[in-house]
Every structure is written in structure tokens, then in C-alpha cells.
Design a protein around this motif. Structure first.
Motif, mmCIF file in Angstrom:
data_model
loop_
_atom_site.group_PDB
_atom_site.id
_atom_site.type_symbol
_atom_site.label_atom_id
_atom_site.label_comp_id
_atom_site.label_asym_id
_atom_site.label_seq_id
_atom_site.Cartn_x
_atom_site.Cartn_y
_atom_site.Cartn_z
ATOM 1 N N PHE A 121 0.860 -1.187 0.000
ATOM 2 C CA PHE A 121 0.000 0.000 0.000
ATOM 3 C C PHE A 121 0.891 1.229 0.000
ATOM 4 N N LYS A 122 0.268 2.377 -0.225
ATOM 5 C CA LYS A 122 0.988 3.650 -0.193
ATOM 6 C C LYS A 122 0.141 4.670 0.554
ATOM 7 N N SER A 123 0.716 5.819 0.782
ATOM 8 C CA SER A 123 -0.009 6.870 1.492
ATOM 9 C C SER A 123 -1.260 7.257 0.709
ATOM 10 N N GLY A 124 -2.396 7.304 1.405
ATOM 11 C CA GLY A 124 -3.664 7.647 0.766
ATOM 12 C C GLY A 124 -4.540 6.454 0.450
ATOM 13 N N ASP A 125 -4.006 5.225 0.538
ATOM 14 C CA ASP A 125 -4.799 4.027 0.255
ATOM 15 C C ASP A 125 -5.686 3.682 1.457
ATOM 16 N N TRP A 126 -6.878 3.157 1.156
ATOM 17 C CA TRP A 126 -7.770 2.637 2.203
ATOM 18 C C TRP A 126 -7.513 1.142 2.319
ATOM 19 N N VAL A 127 -7.134 0.687 3.524
ATOM 20 C CA VAL A 127 -6.728 -0.705 3.701
ATOM 21 C C VAL A 127 -7.365 -1.316 4.943
ATOM 22 N N ASP A 128 -7.442 -2.655 4.930
ATOM 23 C CA ASP A 128 -7.657 -3.455 6.134
ATOM 24 C C ASP A 128 -6.315 -4.096 6.449
ATOM 25 N N ALA A 129 -5.745 -3.777 7.611
ATOM 26 C CA ALA A 129 -4.428 -4.305 7.958
ATOM 27 C C ALA A 129 -4.320 -4.457 9.472
ATOM 28 N N GLY A 130 -3.837 -5.606 9.901
ATOM 29 C CA GLY A 130 -3.658 -5.827 11.333
ATOM 30 C C GLY A 130 -4.941 -5.749 12.131
ATOM 31 N N GLY A 131 -6.070 -6.064 11.497
ATOM 32 C CA GLY A 131 -7.347 -6.013 12.197
ATOM 33 C C GLY A 131 -7.967 -4.635 12.274
ATOM 34 N N GLN A 132 -7.394 -3.662 11.592
ATOM 35 C CA GLN A 132 -7.922 -2.297 11.593
ATOM 36 C C GLN A 132 -8.143 -1.828 10.150
ATOM 37 N N SER A 133 -9.067 -0.865 9.985
ATOM 38 C CA SER A 133 -9.358 -0.295 8.670
ATOM 39 C C SER A 133 -9.141 1.207 8.718
ATOM 40 N N GLY A 134 -8.580 1.752 7.635
ATOM 41 C CA GLY A 134 -8.388 3.193 7.581
ATOM 42 C C GLY A 134 -7.560 3.603 6.390
ATOM 43 N N THR A 135 -7.395 4.916 6.255
ATOM 44 C CA THR A 135 -6.574 5.490 5.187
ATOM 45 C C THR A 135 -5.137 5.611 5.675
ATOM 46 N N VAL A 136 -4.185 5.144 4.868
ATOM 47 C CA VAL A 136 -2.774 5.223 5.231
ATOM 48 C C VAL A 136 -2.320 6.676 5.145
ATOM 49 N N LYS A 137 -1.800 7.198 6.259
ATOM 50 C CA LYS A 137 -1.315 8.577 6.292
ATOM 51 C C LYS A 137 0.205 8.660 6.273
ATOM 52 N N LYS A 138 0.848 7.826 7.070
ATOM 53 C CA LYS A 138 2.314 7.851 7.146
ATOM 54 C C LYS A 138 2.852 6.435 7.247
ATOM 55 N N MET A 162 2.452 -6.743 8.790
ATOM 56 C CA MET A 162 3.036 -7.727 7.883
ATOM 57 C C MET A 162 2.768 -9.167 8.314
ATOM 58 N N SER A 163 2.312 -9.367 9.544
ATOM 59 C CA SER A 163 2.048 -10.739 10.006
ATOM 60 C C SER A 163 0.627 -11.189 9.697
ATOM 61 N N ASP A 164 -0.170 -10.327 9.084
ATOM 62 C CA ASP A 164 -1.564 -10.660 8.806
ATOM 63 C C ASP A 164 -1.871 -10.295 7.347
ATOM 64 N N ALA A 165 -3.067 -10.703 6.896
ATOM 65 C CA ALA A 165 -3.487 -10.375 5.532
ATOM 66 C C ALA A 165 -3.738 -8.875 5.408
ATOM 67 N N ILE A 166 -3.391 -8.318 4.252
ATOM 68 C CA ILE A 166 -3.608 -6.904 3.959
ATOM 69 C C ILE A 166 -4.591 -6.814 2.799
ATOM 70 N N VAL A 167 -5.675 -6.077 3.010
ATOM 71 C CA VAL A 167 -6.661 -5.843 1.956
ATOM 72 C C VAL A 167 -6.563 -4.378 1.547
ATOM 73 N N ASN A 168 -6.169 -4.151 0.302
ATOM 74 C CA ASN A 168 -6.026 -2.783 -0.209
ATOM 75 C C ASN A 168 -7.213 -2.485 -1.125
ATOM 76 N N TYR A 169 -8.091 -1.569 -0.671
ATOM 77 C CA TYR A 169 -9.282 -1.240 -1.444
ATOM 78 C C TYR A 169 -9.020 -0.160 -2.494
ATOM 79 N N SER A 170 -7.861 0.453 -2.443
ATOM 80 C CA SER A 170 -7.565 1.570 -3.349
ATOM 81 C C SER A 170 -6.601 1.210 -4.467
ATOM 82 N N ARG A 171 -6.092 -0.005 -4.465
ATOM 83 C CA ARG A 171 -5.078 -0.381 -5.459
ATOM 84 C C ARG A 171 -5.642 -0.343 -6.875
ATOM 85 N N GLU A 172 -6.872 -0.873 -7.051
ATOM 86 C CA GLU A 172 -7.491 -0.904 -8.365
ATOM 87 C C GLU A 172 -8.378 0.320 -8.568
ATOM 88 N N ALA A 173 -8.543 0.708 -9.821
ATOM 89 C CA ALA A 173 -9.311 1.920 -10.129
ATOM 90 C C ALA A 173 -10.813 1.716 -9.947
#
Length: 274
Positions: A121-138, A162-173
Motif C-alpha cells: 500500500f501507499k499513502s492515501g490508500d484505504w486498507v484493512d491491515a492488522g485487524g484495523q481499517s483506515g486510510t494510510v497517512k504515514k 506484515m504478520s496478517d493479511a492486507i486488503v487494499n481497497y484503493s489499489r485498483e481503479a
């Protein structure tokens, strides 16, 4: 004073030798500092050309600067005659002790490096990571900052991400909205399907390609369930989702098509008094 002058005269060659060594060490130190800054800027520019997230570019450039500057210090110490081999051994032993004491932090650091290399993921992506959901800021050395939809800040350790599944909702257009709409068994399925399609056709945010899908999914206990699967741009996902739920309900009501809801029948039995 005479004693000092005599000592200087007797050791003038040695003083000149070490003086030159110290001057060269200072030159190496100053020049190495500039080279370290140059390498850091060059690294950051290279990442910018590849359109890598600025937070990641800054992270990598700081590591490059630290490595080059550390090598510069070792070269300067070697120039004035300090045995760097033993110095490196001492640093290695100290590093091992610190590493054992800070295993969690080192794990977070290593995970941060993996995030940079793998770029899930990159800054600005909306992700599910580590059991939490949100927009990556830093993306920082030991942690990643997420911002939730209700504006809460989550500081997530990189190792947990990195120890859990990462769902990136912003990767695809584009994204697909999946809705399950139930209608009563007494409804005309062809009419219900036409109503659902008309709602989708009226929304300009629904993409024509890929085409949406409306089909009977399940003959459930109390309803016939339709799947409604339109495609939208990722940025339009939630506004379109909420509007579709409202517009579908209104359209079905206007067409006198009922949406079943859970019911319970209660039967009373009167017993004869004996």
C-alpha cells in the motif's frame, strides 16, 4: 617554556605526520558528510521518478544517509590510526546486546523495510491491515499511521501489519458493489428485476464496462433474493452504495413490491377449566 620548545623540536616530524593525518581525517569527515547528503538526495529523486510514496522515499533516503555517514566516520578514524576492526567488533557486540533487548522494535523495523520493498500500500490508500481499517497517512520506521472514517488516528506496529493479511481497497481503479435484495414470493420476478435494473441505469456513477449483473441468487425461506452487482470507480464506492440502498427501497415501494422482513406468529390456545 624551553622544555616545551625542545620537545616540539625533537618531535617535529611526528607532530607534522599526525597533524597531516588529522587534517586528512577532517577532510574525509566533511567530504563524507556531503557525499552522504548527496546520496540521500539522489535516492529520494530516484524514488520520485518512479512515483514512489514520499514517506517511503524519505525513509529509504534516511537509511542511505546513515549508512554512508557511518562508513565516513570509520574511514576518518582509520586515517588517524585508530584500529577500526576492533571498533567494529565492539559496535557489533553492542548492537547484538541492544538487538536482543529490542527484538520487538527490530521486528517492526524489518517489517517497515518489507513494506517499502513489497509496497502492499501507499499513502492515501484505504486498507484493512492488522485487524484495523483506515486510510494510510504515514509509513514510518517502526509503525504506520492509519486514519479511520470517523477521523480517529491508529498507530499500527509494522510487524503486526506484515504478520496478517492486507486488503487494499484503493489499489485498483474500480470496485464492485455487492448487494443482496430480497422480494416476496408473491412478486413478479421479471418486474422486480426490471425495477432493479432501472435504478442502476439512472445512476451515472454506475460503469458501463464492466457491465452490472442483476440475477436471482437464492430461493430463501421467506424471500426470493436478487444479487445486484454494479461496478463503480473506487472513489465512488460508498456514496453509490448508500444511494443505491435508498433508491432501490423507494423504487420497489413505488412498484408495490414488498421486501419481506422476519416475522413471528404467536398462537394462543385456550384450555378448558375442569
Amino acid at each position: 617554556m624551553d622544555t616545551v620548545m625542545n620537545w616540539v623540536n625533537e618531535n617535529s616530524g611526528l607532530i607534522i605526520h599526525y597533524g597531516i593525518q588529522i587534517v586528512l581525517a577532517l577532510v574525509i569527515f566533511l567530504l563524507g558528510g556531503r557525499i552522504a547528503k548527496f546520496c540521500a538526495r539522489l535516492t529520494e529523486k530516484a524514488f520520485d521518478k518512479k512515483k514512489v510514496d514520499k514517506a517511503v522515499a524519505s525513509f529509504v533516503s534516511s537509511i542511505v544517509y546513515a549508512l554512508v555517514f557511518a562508513a565516513t566516520i570509520l574511514m576518518a578514524l582509520s586515517q588517524i590510526g585508530i584500529e577500526t576492526t576492533s571498533f567494529i567488533a565492539i559496535l557489533g557486540a553492542a548492537g547484538l546486546a541492544v538487538g536482543l533487548a529490542l527484538q520487538g522494535s527490530l521486528s517492526n523495523f524489518a517489517s517497515g523495510v518489507l513494506i517499502i520493498l513489497l509496497r502492499p500500500f501507499k499513502s492515501g490508500d484505504w486498507v484493512d491491515a492488522g485487524g484495523q481499517s483506515g486510510t494510510v497517512k504515514k509509513i514510518e520506521i517502526f509503525s504506520t499511521e492509519l486514519r479511520t472514517a470517523d477521523n480517529k488516528v491508529i498507530i499500527m506496529p509494522n510487524s503486526k501489519i506484515m504478520s496478517d493479511a492486507i486488503v487494499n481497497y484503493s489499489r485498483e481503479a474500480t470496485r464492485r458493489i455487492d448487494l443482496m435484495i430480497g422480494v416476496g414470493y408473491d412478486a413478479d420476478l421479471r418486474e422486480a428485476k426490471a425495477v432493479l435494473k432501472s435504478v442502476l441505469d439512472k445512476d451515472p456513477r454506475i460503469l458501463k464496462d464492466p457491465a452490472y449483473n442483476v440475477a436471482v441468487h437464492t430461493l430463501a425461506d421467506s424471500s426470493v433474493n436478487f444479487v445486484v452487482r454494479p461496478w463503480v470507480n473506487s472513489a465512488d464506492y460508498w456514496p453509490t452504495y448508500f444511494d443505491l440502498m435508498e433508491n432501490i427501497k423507494i423504487a420497489l415501494d413505488d412498484a408495490n413490491i414488498t421486501i419481506p422482513f422476519p416475522q413471528m406468529d404467536v398462537h394462543f390456545h385456550k384450555e378448558d377449566n375442569k
